[in-house]
Each structure stands twice: as structure tokens, then as C-alpha cells.
Design an enzyme around this catalytic site. Structure first.
Site, PDB file in Angstrom:
ATOM      1  N   LYS A 173      -7.165   2.261   5.705  1.00 57.55           N
ATOM      2  CA  LYS A 173      -7.759   3.501   6.236  1.00 57.55           C
ATOM      3  C   LYS A 173      -7.839   4.583   5.167  1.00 57.55           C
ATOM      4  CE  LYS A 173      -4.726   4.010   9.500  1.00 57.55           C
ATOM      5  NZ  LYS A 173      -3.939   2.813   9.173  1.00 57.55           N
ATOM      6  N   GLU A 199       1.329  13.642   6.028  1.00 55.92           N
ATOM      7  CA  GLU A 199       1.147  12.820   4.829  1.00 55.92           C
ATOM      8  C   GLU A 199       2.441  12.740   4.013  1.00 55.92           C
ATOM      9  OE1 GLU A 199      -2.555  11.597   3.376  1.00 55.92           O
ATOM     10  OE2 GLU A 199      -1.649  11.054   5.286  1.00 55.92           O
ATOM     11  N   ARG A 200       2.574  11.630   3.292  1.00 58.79           N
ATOM     12  CA  ARG A 200       3.654  11.529   2.311  1.00 58.79           C
ATOM     13  C   ARG A 200       3.283  12.389   1.099  1.00 58.79           C
ATOM     14  NH1 ARG A 200       1.981   6.815   4.302  1.00 58.79           N
ATOM     15  NH2 ARG A 200       3.440   5.544   5.517  1.00 58.79           N
TER      16      ARG A 200
END
Length: 484
Positions: A173, A199-200
């Protein structure tokens, strides 16, 4: 008179409401006001710690005539009972406009890229705004061309529409989102807003470097709510990004591309908030307000007048279960559904987009023309027939099929391979230059395969190429090698 655009929320009249913290349970804060009235639901609160640090919170419930329950958007470690709180008189506001282009922002609009502070004349807008009325919205059938064969042919995206990319963990993705950003650099001259929801930090750093390297950062705004931040921050990141996009649409009259990765984490954060507030869970443990929370976000994505907001959203599918309530709720709002298949990813067929499960409301002869739609239908029919015969082939072999079925199977396999394509963002790992293919070349190539022009070709000649002409050259090279 039309009720769009909505008026910018201004602080309410009168002296600011002041109160004090009476309870702290993680991100949940109870605050008592003694001045006879309470701040409204979704109003912002500033809570001052003893060290002078200000924590931003948002009102979620009125407990009684004197107390409210709020959710903190920042870490509450060090907060104590009795710490003073003040209502701002309106929702959380974030910076918008030209000054935020090329910048990395947090959920509350704070600068997160270690750059210079924003100028004093930067406008601020509230993150909670009404969606455009139906009368104000303008439909669009203009296509957003990506250069990705399987998307442009089978699940075309609309300018001003909502596209969702569904897939489990590790099926591609984020890589697909980054390739769409790259496609936007070459073929799209509008503004881009990227929302990193949960998000990381590694992913955010990679995205920032990629945008700087590709030269698109000066036309982009990055808004991040990281995975290690409180659920309130992750819950409101899409609203912040959408507010930035709405300003460029409504005031600047510019087209905006809104990319969100990953919208499932927005739902997840809402479920955490719901649990913290003590609400009874609904289906599969999700919040009872799931449908309204998703609708509050999705209904604001629209075209108004001569400008549009086009949304491309990555959606994580938990345990590859496409009947999950969060997945089905988000899917109900999407114009184009791009479904990524774990089986195709395991076979190395990238992009791993399932041509059967993916769909688009734009796949209509009145929008795309008869030829495009007929080729898309024929491609789907051939691949669907091949899938029906897979079990027979695995048990008895392809030789046991009838002549017509053998022909369909061969062409369907070649179509699946032709719809793969190398990406520019993966070039550093694969060593294969990326390809961007015009929709005319994709239709022409698929029609040639369906008509049997490639029946005698080696299947490998069609794998990871751009146009059919490139595959033809590859086939000629393979034949020359075999002849030596």
C-alpha cells in the site's frame, strides 16, 4: 443563500472560561468550570502544567453543569489535579495557506521539520468545519491519470473523487502511495497534502527525503501524527490535513491532491478514544460512532466551484478480512476501490492489485468511451475464467482443458503479467527503471493480447514491462538468445 463556504469559527464573546483539572486518567482529563457555563463539544482547551508547559485538549463530553471530559492531544505526563485550564472559545485551529507549503506539521499545526517559525501573518482555520452542501458541490468526470496500467484500465481515479487502496500488511500500500506521488510530480501541477496517520518515524523520514529529492516538496504540505503520539493526535491528523487542503480549494481556488496513509489508524485511534471515554463497544469492538466519524471526514472531500480535493487513501485490512466493519464503512464512501491481493504479492505480481475485486464508478462508456470499457470487461472476464479453472489445472493439468479454455487460460496469464510494472520508487532496490504508461498504450496492449497476437510469445516477455512494444523487443531478444 447557499451556506458554503462556512464562516471561519471565531472565539465566542465574553471573557475566556477558566477552570481546573479535577481528574487525569491517561489521555482523559476531567475539568471543572465554576463560571456558570461550559465550553462546547469539540472546543479546544489549554491546560498549563506547573512547569509552564501548555497541553492542548479537546472537549468530548459534558459530565454535569460544571464539569467536562476532554481528550489530550499531547502527552499528559506531569499533569496534576488543580492545574489551571482555559477554553479557547472555539475548535483547534491550524496554520493554512502559502506559508505552510514545503513544511512538515504536527496535528496542532506546530512545525516539526526544525525549520524557521511560520510568519506572523499566517492564517489559521479551525479543523472542524461543515462539509460543502450538495448545491455547492460540482461533480467531475475528469480522470486522474497515474501511469499505472492496472489502475488506469480497471479502476480509474477521478479528480475530485475518493479512491481507497485496501490491503493487509505487507502487500504494497505505502509503495503504491509513493508511486502515485511520483506520478503526480510529472503529470499534476496542483497542491499536494500528505497525512501520515499513525506513521512510523522511519516512514515519515523516508517520505520527506523522497519529496525533497523529487523536487515536489515546495508544492506539498506534510501533516504527521506519529505512532507513538496519544490517540487524540492520531485521531485528528486527517482533520488537520483536510483543513489545509480546503483552504487551497476555497481561498486559493486550486486543485488539491490529498494522500492519507493509513486511514485505518484514524478509525483505530477513534476506537481507543471511545474506550477511554467509557463508551460501550459496537461490532467487533469498534466504537459505536464509527459510521459518523468516518462520514465527518469523508463528506468534506469534494469539488466546489472550479477547484477540487482528490483523496487517495491507504486502508489497512486487519487479518485480510474485507468484511471488517471499518473496511466496509470506509469502502461505502469510495468512488474507486483498489484492492491489493496477498496471493498476487506472494507470486511476485507487483503492483499486487486484484483486477477482479477492484472497481470504479467511472468505468462507464459515457465517461471513458466504448473501447476502454469493453477492453476492461474482456480483461476481467478472461482472468475470472482462468481463476475458475485453476483448481482443475492444479489437479489434472492444463492439457485436460478444451481448446477454447486453454486459449483463454494462456491469454489470461499473459494479461496478468502485462499488468505488472516496475515502479520508480523501487528502482533503488530492484535496479529496474520505473515505467509510466499512457492509457492508450495500455488499452492497445491488452486488446492485442485478447486478440491472440501474443499467444506464441514466452510469458516472461510480458512480465515487468511498460508498453507492448517493450515486451515485443524483449521477446525478440529472448528468441535470439535461444537461437544461439
Amino acid at each position: 443563500m447557499p451556506d458554503w463556504p462556512p464562516d471561519r469559527t471565531s472565539p465566542k464573546a465574553g471573557a475566556p472560561l477558566r477552570g481546573a483539572v479535577v481528574a487525569v486518567r491517561g489521555a482523559v482529563i476531567d475539568i471543572e468550570f465554576t463560571e456558570g457555563r461550559l465550553p462546547e463539544i469539540k472546543d479546544a482547551l489549554h491546560i498549563e502544567e506547573q512547569g509552564g508547559n501548555i497541553i492542548l485538549a479537546e472537549v468530548q463530553a459534558h459530565l454535569d453543569p460544571r464539569r467536562v471530559r476532554a481528550i489530550a492531544l499531547q502527552v499528559t505526563a506531569g499533569l496534576r489535579r488543580g492545574d489551571p485550564a482555559q477554553a479557547t472559545g472555539g475548535p483547534i485551529t491550524v496554520p493554512v495557506g502559502q506559508n505552510v507549503l514545503g513544511r512538515l506539521l504536527g496535528v496542532t499545526g506546530q512545525i516539526a521539520d526544525k525549520g524557521d517559525p511560520l510568519p506572523a501573518d499566517t492564517p489559521y482555520w479551525p479543523i472542524h468545519r461543515r462539509p460543502p452542501s450538495f448545491a455547492a458541490q460540482t461533480g467531475t468526470s475528469d480522470l486522474f491519470m497515474t501511469g499505472i496500467k492496472v489502475i488506469d484500465l480497471l479502476t480509474p481515479l477521478a479528480k475530485g473523487g475518493k479512491a481507497a487502496m485496501f490491503g493487509g500488511a505487507g502487500v504494497g500500500k505505502t509503495v503504491l502511495v509513493m508511486e502515485l506521488i511520483h506520478a503526480m510530480v510529472t503529470g499534476y501541477q496542483g497542491i499536494s497534502v500528505f497525512a501520515g496517520v499513525g506513521e512510523r518515524s522511519r516512514e515519515g523520514h523516508e517520505m520527506l527525503l523522497e519529496m525533497r529529492r523529487s523536487g515536489v516538496l515546495e508544492r506539498t504540505v506534510l501533516v504527521y501524527g506519529q505512532m507513538n503520539e496519544p490517540p487524540g493526535a492520531r485521531w485528528r491528523v486527517p482533520m488537520t490535513a483536510l483543513t489545509v487542503a480546503e483552504y487551497f480549494r476555497d481561498v486559493g481556488h486550486r486543485n488539491v491532491l490529498l494522500l492519507m496513509d493509513n486511514i485505518y489508524r484514524f478509525v483505530q485511534a477513534g476506537a481507543e478514544i471511545s474506550g477511554l471515554l467509557g463508551r460501550l463497544p459496537s461490532r467487533v469492538g469498534y466504537q459505536p460512532t464509527l459510521a459518523s466519524e468516518v462520514a465527518d471526514l469523508q463528506e468534506r472531500i469534494a469539488s466546489v466551484g472550479d477547484a477540487s480535493v482528490t483523496a487517495i487513501q491507504a486502508v489497512y485490512v486487519p487479518a485480510d478480512d474485507f468484511t471488517d466493519p471499518a473496511v466496509t464503512t470506509i469502502a461505502a464512501h469510495a468512488d474507486s476501490m483498489v484492492v491489493l491481493s496477498r496471493e498476487m504479492a506472494a507470486e511476485g505480481m507487483y503492483p499486487a492489485i486484484d483486477p477482479i475485486a477492484s472497481s470504479s464508478v467511472l468505468l462507464d462508456p459515457a465517461v471513458l468511451g466504448e473501447e476502454h470499457v469493453q477492453v476492461a470487461i474482456d480483461v476481467r472476464s478472461a482472468i475470472e475464467r482462468y481463476r475458475e479453472l485453476k483448481d482443475v489445472i492444479s489437479l489434472l493439468g492444463v492439457e485436460e482443458l478444451g481448446a477454447d479454455d486453454r486459449k483463454i487460460v494462456g491469454r489470461a496469464r499473459r494479461l496478468q503479467l502485462f499488468l505488472t510494472q516496475p515502479f520508480t520508487v523501487t528502482e533503488a532496490f530492484t535496479g529496474v527503471p520505473g515505467r509510466s504508461v499512457a492509457i492508450e498504450d495500455t488499452i492497445k496492449g491488452c486488446r492485442a493480447i485478447l486478440d491472440g497476437e501474443c499467444d506464441e510469445w514466452q510469458e516472461s516477455s510480458l512480465f515487468m514491462v511498460g508498453t507492448l512494444d517493450e515486451a515485443r523487443e524483449k521477446e525478440g531478444t529472448e528468441k535470439e538468445k535461444a537461437a544461439v
